[in-house]
Design an enzyme around this catalytic site. Structure first.
Site, mmCIF file in Angstrom:
data_model
loop_
_atom_site.group_PDB
_atom_site.id
_atom_site.type_symbol
_atom_site.label_atom_id
_atom_site.label_comp_id
_atom_site.label_asym_id
_atom_site.label_seq_id
_atom_site.Cartn_x
_atom_site.Cartn_y
_atom_site.Cartn_z
ATOM 1 N N GLN A 62 53.745 34.549 21.483
ATOM 2 C CA GLN A 62 55.030 34.974 22.030
ATOM 3 C C GLN A 62 56.151 34.001 21.687
ATOM 4 O O GLN A 62 55.911 32.860 21.277
ATOM 5 C CB GLN A 62 54.924 35.104 23.555
ATOM 6 C CG GLN A 62 54.451 33.839 24.249
ATOM 7 C CD GLN A 62 53.808 34.109 25.584
ATOM 8 O OE1 GLN A 62 54.022 35.134 26.213
ATOM 9 N NE2 GLN A 62 52.987 33.184 26.059
ATOM 10 N N ASP A 117 52.712 29.018 33.829
ATOM 11 C CA ASP A 117 53.635 28.040 34.410
ATOM 12 C C ASP A 117 52.984 27.256 35.545
ATOM 13 O O ASP A 117 53.550 26.272 36.031
ATOM 14 C CB ASP A 117 54.921 28.716 34.897
ATOM 15 C CG ASP A 117 54.654 29.857 35.878
ATOM 16 O OD1 ASP A 117 53.802 29.709 36.767
ATOM 17 O OD2 ASP A 117 55.323 30.908 35.753
ATOM 18 N N GLU A 140 44.300 31.596 30.928
ATOM 19 C CA GLU A 140 45.605 31.742 30.278
ATOM 20 C C GLU A 140 45.406 31.722 28.771
ATOM 21 O O GLU A 140 44.748 30.823 28.237
ATOM 22 C CB GLU A 140 46.540 30.615 30.714
ATOM 23 C CG GLU A 140 47.793 30.442 29.878
ATOM 24 C CD GLU A 140 48.720 31.643 29.888
ATOM 25 O OE1 GLU A 140 49.155 32.069 28.800
ATOM 26 O OE2 GLU A 140 49.007 32.162 30.991
ATOM 27 N N ASP A 171 41.567 34.837 26.298
ATOM 28 C CA ASP A 171 42.120 36.130 26.667
ATOM 29 C C ASP A 171 41.542 36.591 28.007
ATOM 30 O O ASP A 171 40.329 36.568 28.210
ATOM 31 C CB ASP A 171 41.786 37.142 25.577
ATOM 32 C CG ASP A 171 42.307 38.528 25.916
ATOM 33 O OD1 ASP A 171 41.512 39.363 26.360
ATOM 34 O OD2 ASP A 171 43.518 38.746 25.739
ATOM 35 N N ASP A 189 48.971 37.236 37.195
ATOM 36 C CA ASP A 189 50.350 36.773 37.021
ATOM 37 C C ASP A 189 50.692 36.927 35.546
ATOM 38 O O ASP A 189 50.733 35.955 34.794
ATOM 39 C CB ASP A 189 50.458 35.318 37.483
ATOM 40 C CG ASP A 189 51.880 34.786 37.393
ATOM 41 O OD1 ASP A 189 52.810 35.594 37.256
ATOM 42 O OD2 ASP A 189 52.045 33.554 37.455
#
Length: 316
Positions: A62, A117, A140, A171, A189
């Protein structure tokens, strides 16, 4: 760039005047970030004035932009969409974490899908410290988000290496398909349902969650949409959740940095006797004031209250 290439001690300064990004533009003598998505919230935008660009890169997964705003502190943006700001992040992090935790009689094992985060981890550690939660597994896919958050969002990403946290860089779908563990609470999340994250909003994903859930366990996920945006999409998401879970509810979080000022949460369980809208466990008002900024037992229940038109539309 891979996360192993990151040198967080020697980050070069970025000239805002020459910096180019699809979400950044100059308006008069000021520079602004504008969040736009014709797919998720067409016809509107959310803007923040930029003080300086802190970091920008393309990870294998990303586009990552981090900037300092003039009013919301540091801001993490993934693929052009605000993920969190220092000013208001605690509202989302607290509600998505404590709604399921305080609704479960004994949430010993918790799984977090996404959450790079590390704000959810910070909130879960509060329950580790009171000897409720015994283990946290966080899955994550993009470790670059974690490492950049430790640098630029230190109040959020301060417990990623906590001894009770099992951090797995992989993943989330792969993990859910392969795991034989059962979790009392699963918190998704994720990013908004565009690109790879779209899979998090399908019936198959709810089935994977159920397979990894302990008996009477609870799942919660951010729904991307709220009642003021694409309510038809939100209704469809709730229909998908009800295909898999017998007890499904919808909660709202007030977040000024999210487009339209709200974010929805879908919470579900197959325990039909459980009333998700009412916390099963409560802290004293004094303790709530010590460890929470947003969540309280009153907020827990109030977050499920919807305007009549939305309640009827969503069949809640």
């Amino acid at each position: 760039m891979s996360s192993t290439d990151l040198d967080l001690e020697n980050i070069p300064s970025i000239d805002l005047q020459t910096f180019t990004h699809a979400s950044v533009s100059k308006q008069g003598d000021k520079y602004w970030f504008f969040e736009k998505s014709e797919e998720s919230f067409p016809g509107q935008t959310f803007g923040l004035e930029i003080s300086r660009i802190l970091y920008h890169t393309e990870s294998p997964f990303q586009d990552i932009l981090i900037f300092e705003s003039t009013t919301f502190g540091n801001v993490l943006v993934l693929n052009g969409i605000v993920q969190c700001t220092e000013k208001d992040e605690f509202a989302y992090q607290e509600l998505i974490t404590h709604l399921p935790i305080m609704s479960h009689p004994s949430p010993k094992k918790v799984l977090v899908i996404g959450g790079g985060d590390c704000g959810v981890i910070r909130e879960l550690v509060k329950h580790v410290e009171d000897n409720t939660v015994e283990s946290i597994t966080m899955v994550e896919i993009d470790d670059m988000v974690i490492k950049l958050s430790t640098k630029f969002l230190p109040n959020m990403a301060k417990y990623h290496n906590h001894p009770k946290v099992n951090l797995r860089i992989e993943d989330g779908f792969k993990f859910l398909k392969e795991t034989t563990e059962k979790f009392d609470v699963i918190i998704t999340d994720s990013s908004d349902p565009e690109g790879p994250a779209e899979e998090f909003f399908q019936v198959n994903y709810f089935k994977l969650l159920l397979n990894a859930l302990a008996k009477k366990g609870i799942v919660i996920m951010q729904s991307s949409e709220n009642i003021w945006l694409n309510i038809d999409y939100l209704k469809d998401l709730l229909v998908k959740a009800r295909i898999v879970f017998k007890n499904v509810a919808y909660s709202q979080c007030y977040m000024p940095s999210y487009t339209s000022g709200q974010l929805g949460l879908v919470i579900a369980t197959n325990d039909e006797e459980k009333t998700l809208q009412t916390p099963l466990r409560r802290f004293s008002e004094e303790k709530e004031s010590q460890i929470f900024q947003y969540y309280s037992s009153e907020i827990h229940s109030a977050s499920f209250v919807l305007p009549k038109w939305a309640k009827n539309k969503l069949d809640l």
